[in-house]
Design an enzyme around this catalytic site. Structure first.
Site, PDB file in Angstrom:
ATOM      1  N   LYS A 114       3.115  -9.205   5.250  1.00  0.00           N
ATOM      2  CA  LYS A 114       1.830  -9.544   5.886  1.00  0.00           C
ATOM      3  C   LYS A 114       1.987 -10.635   6.933  1.00  0.00           C
ATOM      4  O   LYS A 114       1.333 -10.600   7.971  1.00  0.00           O
ATOM      5  CB  LYS A 114       0.802  -9.962   4.837  1.00  0.00           C
ATOM      6  CG  LYS A 114       0.284  -8.783   4.033  1.00  0.00           C
ATOM      7  CD  LYS A 114      -1.042  -9.096   3.366  1.00  0.00           C
ATOM      8  CE  LYS A 114      -1.608  -7.847   2.703  1.00  0.00           C
ATOM      9  NZ  LYS A 114      -2.729  -8.109   1.831  1.00  0.00           N
ATOM     10  N   LYS A 197       2.987   3.047   2.502  1.00  0.00           N
ATOM     11  CA  LYS A 197       1.894   3.040   1.518  1.00  0.00           C
ATOM     12  C   LYS A 197       0.541   3.326   2.185  1.00  0.00           C
ATOM     13  O   LYS A 197       0.302   2.837   3.290  1.00  0.00           O
ATOM     14  CB  LYS A 197       1.880   1.651   0.877  1.00  0.00           C
ATOM     15  CG  LYS A 197       1.018   1.516  -0.336  1.00  0.00           C
ATOM     16  CD  LYS A 197       1.051   0.083  -0.853  1.00  0.00           C
ATOM     17  CE  LYS A 197       0.220  -0.834   0.011  1.00  0.00           C
ATOM     18  NZ  LYS A 197       0.031  -2.183  -0.523  1.00  0.00           N
ATOM     19  N   LYS A 200      -5.555  -0.087   3.354  1.00  0.00           N
ATOM     20  CA  LYS A 200      -6.797  -0.335   4.095  1.00  0.00           C
ATOM     21  C   LYS A 200      -6.497  -0.871   5.488  1.00  0.00           C
ATOM     22  O   LYS A 200      -7.293  -0.740   6.400  1.00  0.00           O
ATOM     23  CB  LYS A 200      -7.626  -1.399   3.368  1.00  0.00           C
ATOM     24  CG  LYS A 200      -8.251  -0.951   2.089  1.00  0.00           C
ATOM     25  CD  LYS A 200      -8.995  -2.137   1.484  1.00  0.00           C
ATOM     26  CE  LYS A 200      -9.222  -1.936   0.014  1.00  0.00           C
ATOM     27  NZ  LYS A 200      -9.241  -3.192  -0.739  1.00  0.00           N
TER      28      LYS A 200
END
Ligand code: TYM
Length: 332
Positions: A114, A197, A200
């Site tokens: 991230k 993956k 969102k």
């Protein structure tokens, strides 16, 4: 009947929940809710580790609750609330953080992914997030945590943190929580790329099936999903896109991978995608309809969160008070 233990789990109220959240987590919670004492949290404090629009966050919090209920979680028999309504999460996170070596946090792959190249400007909350997650679980002395595969490393850290606390204070205070990674689809992959993956935060809407998608959108997205040029599904070696679609089919129809493979042994992608889309529409449309219905009455949803927070707080306060005793905080 006595229950098997205490479950804690949660979903972040960011954007639309998707098929990965459903198959990897919420569908399993529904199965577990009668045999465990369950706390299902809408983890809004986790959501603000990346910037959020306040109005959208409030709506997403209600929508996440509505999705839990629409998927079959019973708000009467389980505790459902939003994390920020129970201050014990933040308090325990601080205490546990004082027992968590930086070296443990540096291993967390999700932070590395991230923060990416922007490590220096990444915020403390994003880095400390796994400690908050450990606090969520340990605040209720949860014994079992049903999650998708991607949360496994955070769960291992929570176990280490519980062990470190128990050793430091020389007491078996926190149970060491067990991950429950269940079902056929513990890691649902992107429809655009079977090696990534489903998430969102993916820029492409076509990478995921949102639980709010209409039947038409679901069909369109599955038909556009990435394929490969091999006919049939007998062998899935090095075929991540084929494997992903079959996995989703298996999970939605509650059949194992072998049976799903056998069913489509000689079929082409077109046939699999069509059947998959119909199964998904059949399973997901009632959920979408129910979410939309529940979202019309925000007062009702807020009432459920309020009552849930009261119940959660009662457990949290008792456990936190015992933690404060152990730590040596003077309670006058
Ligand atoms: P979150 O909000 O990213 O995801 C919620 C749940 O959905 C699962 N999941 C998936 N499962 C299969 N395939 C996928 N593609 C997929 N994407 C998401 C996640 O594994 C998770 O179970 N940190 C957590 C929330 C959290 C939590 C906790 C969970 C905060 N505190 C304490 C358990 C216990 C998170 O960000 O999940």
């Amino acid at each position: 009947m006595s229950k098997k233990g205490m479950i804690f789990s949660g979903v972040q109220p960011t954007g639309q929940l998707h098929l990965g959240n459903y198959l990897g987590a919420i569908k399993n919670w529904v199965k577990l809710q009668d045999t465990y004492n369950c706390i299902f949290c809408v983890v809004d404090m986790h959501a603000i580790t990346v910037p959020q629009d306040p109005k959208a966050l409030r709506e997403a919090t209600r929508q996440t609750l509505a999705t839990y209920i629409a998927c079959g979680i019973n708000p009467e028999n389980n505790i459902i609330y939003n994390q920020s309504a129970v201050s014990g999460h933040a308090e325990l996170a601080w205490i546990l953080g004082c027992n968590t070596p930086l070296g443990w946090l540096n291993r967390m792959t999700q932070f590395k992914e991230k923060a990416g190249e922007h490590r220096e400007s990444a915020v403390l909350g994003l880095y400390g997030y796994p400690v908050l997650m450990a606090a969520d679980i340990l605040l209720y002395k949860a014994t079992h945590v049903p999650v998708g595969e991607d949360q496994k490393q955070h769960l291992e850290l929570a176990r280490d943190i519980a062990g470190a606390f128990n050793r430091h204070y020389n007491k078996d205070f926190f149970p060491i929580p067990e991950p429950l990674i269940m079902g056929e689809a513990t890691r649902v992959m992107s429809l655009n790329d079977g090696t990534k993956k489903m998430s969102k935060s993916d820029e492409s809407d076509y990478s995921r099936i949102a639980l709010t998608d209409s039947a038409d959108t679901i069909r369109k997205k599955f038909m556009k999903a990435k394929s490969d040029s091999t006919m049939g599904f007998e062998s899935l070696d090095n075929r991540p896109d084929a494997e992903n679609l079959l996995t989703i089919y298996g999970a939605l129809t509650d059949t194992d991978m072998k049976s799903a493979q056998a069913k489509f042994r000689t079929a082409g992608f077109g046939t699999l995608k069509k059947e998959l889309a119909e199964v998904a529409v059949e399973k997901l449309s009632p959920i979408t309809d129910e979410v939309n219905r529940l979202m019309k009455d925000s007062g009702h949803l807020d009432g459920i969160l309020k009552r849930g927070a009261e119940k959660a707080n009662a457990i949290a306060e008792k456990n936190l008070s015992a933690v404060k005793q152990l730590v040596g905080f003077l309670e006058v």
